[in-house]
Motif scaffolding. Structure first.
Motif, mmCIF file in Angstrom:
data_model
loop_
_atom_site.group_PDB
_atom_site.id
_atom_site.type_symbol
_atom_site.label_atom_id
_atom_site.label_comp_id
_atom_site.label_asym_id
_atom_site.label_seq_id
_atom_site.Cartn_x
_atom_site.Cartn_y
_atom_site.Cartn_z
ATOM 1 N N GLY A 67 37.660 -28.962 -2.616
ATOM 2 C CA GLY A 67 36.320 -29.277 -3.077
ATOM 3 C C GLY A 67 35.296 -28.227 -2.687
ATOM 4 O O GLY A 67 34.251 -28.106 -3.328
ATOM 5 N N ALA A 68 35.592 -27.476 -1.637
ATOM 6 C CA ALA A 68 34.661 -26.454 -1.145
ATOM 7 C C ALA A 68 35.069 -25.041 -1.560
ATOM 8 O O ALA A 68 34.537 -24.068 -1.020
ATOM 9 C CB ALA A 68 34.567 -26.535 0.380
ATOM 10 N N TYR A 69 35.969 -24.931 -2.538
ATOM 11 C CA TYR A 69 36.548 -23.607 -2.819
ATOM 12 C C TYR A 69 35.533 -22.612 -3.369
ATOM 13 O O TYR A 69 35.730 -21.389 -3.252
ATOM 14 C CB TYR A 69 37.738 -23.731 -3.781
ATOM 15 N N LEU A 70 34.434 -23.093 -3.950
ATOM 16 C CA LEU A 70 33.443 -22.171 -4.489
ATOM 17 C C LEU A 70 32.440 -21.705 -3.439
ATOM 18 O O LEU A 70 31.600 -20.853 -3.710
ATOM 19 C CB LEU A 70 32.675 -22.836 -5.638
ATOM 20 N N ALA A 81 30.915 -25.884 5.480
ATOM 21 C CA ALA A 81 32.084 -26.664 5.064
ATOM 22 C C ALA A 81 32.579 -27.549 6.202
ATOM 23 O O ALA A 81 32.953 -28.709 5.995
ATOM 24 C CB ALA A 81 33.189 -25.735 4.579
ATOM 25 N N ALA A 82 32.570 -27.022 7.426
ATOM 26 C CA ALA A 82 32.985 -27.812 8.588
ATOM 27 C C ALA A 82 32.061 -29.011 8.794
ATOM 28 O O ALA A 82 32.517 -30.115 9.110
ATOM 29 C CB ALA A 82 33.015 -26.937 9.831
ATOM 30 N N MET A 130 32.339 -32.276 -0.969
ATOM 31 C CA MET A 130 32.565 -30.976 -0.328
ATOM 32 C C MET A 130 31.933 -29.829 -1.117
ATOM 33 O O MET A 130 31.726 -28.742 -0.579
ATOM 34 C CB MET A 130 34.066 -30.734 -0.134
ATOM 35 N N ALA A 131 31.615 -30.070 -2.382
ATOM 36 C CA ALA A 131 30.955 -29.038 -3.191
ATOM 37 C C ALA A 131 29.445 -29.033 -2.994
ATOM 38 O O ALA A 131 28.752 -28.239 -3.616
ATOM 39 C CB ALA A 131 31.276 -29.255 -4.670
ATOM 40 N N ARG A 132 28.940 -29.916 -2.124
ATOM 41 C CA ARG A 132 27.496 -30.089 -1.904
ATOM 42 C C ARG A 132 26.741 -30.257 -3.223
ATOM 43 O O ARG A 132 25.826 -29.481 -3.552
ATOM 44 C CB ARG A 132 26.913 -28.928 -1.101
#
Length: 238
Positions: A103-106, A113-114, A153-155
């Motif tokens: 979800g945070a890959y971008l 992210a933590a 996770m992508a905010r």
């Protein structure tokens, strides 16, 4: 400037010769919860997929007043608009934590992210307990929590939920919808909600649109629709 975070203007989509959406226009105000309702096959999921560019569509799709109709799906996510798909669609051979990482890959900021991992685990403690488990070992409710956590996770600034209650027990549905309320109330997230349970959706949403055969047939404040005799007969069984 418009107060709407998302707008659709005359959006149409087809699957071959089948017209799935016809001239759909709707608006989702900043910080609001809007429900998109209708029977199976009415075009609800197609609407979300058209917004996310998972299906080709004609018409205007505006996010923050800017067209996103020609962007790729990952570019739309990067702008802050994320979809939690029907059926969860988690990566079942990957662990809970690996799913969340996707979800945070971008995003390149590991510290942020933590922080987001901890926020997701605070919202869904069961995910923290199962963070090393494969997603395939989770219950349906836990997989829905994971799908929501992955989106967070992508905010995002806005989340589109596609049938979040599908296949869940009443207790889990209550938990998932309480999480949706909290995301809106405490984090200020704007929400577009597709939901088969019309009564539940109208209870949580500020405003609603009803799709019939790919067209908007009725719209209005949720309380107004809840009290509408035609809506009650057609969708609430009363």
């Amino acid at each position: 400037m418009s107060d709407n975070l998302l707008e659709l203007r005359g959006v149409s989509a087809s699957y071959g010769a089948i017209q799935a959406l016809s001239n759909v226009s709707l608006a989702v105000p900043q910080g609001g919860i809007v429900a998109l309702l209708g029977s199976n096959g009415a075009g609800k999921s197609t609407t979300l997929n058209a917004i996310s560019r998972l299906v080709e569509a004609r018409g205007e799709v505006l996010f923050e007043g800017q067209s996103i109709a020609r962007l790729h799906s990952d570019q739309i996510v990067a702008k802050g608009l994320v979809q939690v798909p029907e059926g969860r669609q988690v990566f079942k051979d990957m662990s809970v934590e690996e799913n969340l990482e996707l979800g945070a890959y971008l995003r390149g900021n590991r510290r942020e992210a933590a922080e987001d991992f901890e926020q997701v685990y605070a919202m869904f403690p069961r995910l923290k307990e199962r963070r090393e488990q494969k997603a395939s070992t989770l219950s349906g409710g836990e997989q829905q929590m994971l799908a929501i956590g992955r989106a967070l996770m992508a905010r995002p600034r806005m989340i589109m939920f596609d049938e979040p209650s599908m296949g869940l027990s009443p207790l889990l549905v209550e938990q998932i919808f309480e999480a949706i309320r909290k995301l809106n109330r405490e984090r200020g997230l704007t929400i577009l909600l597709v939901e088969q349970d019309v009564r539940l959706a109208l209870a949580v949403a500020d405003y609603a649109y009803i799709l019939e055969n790919g067209e908007i047939s009725v719209q209005g404040p949720s309380k107004q629709l809840m009290d509408d005799p035609a809506v009650r007969r057609a969708y609430l069984g009363v």
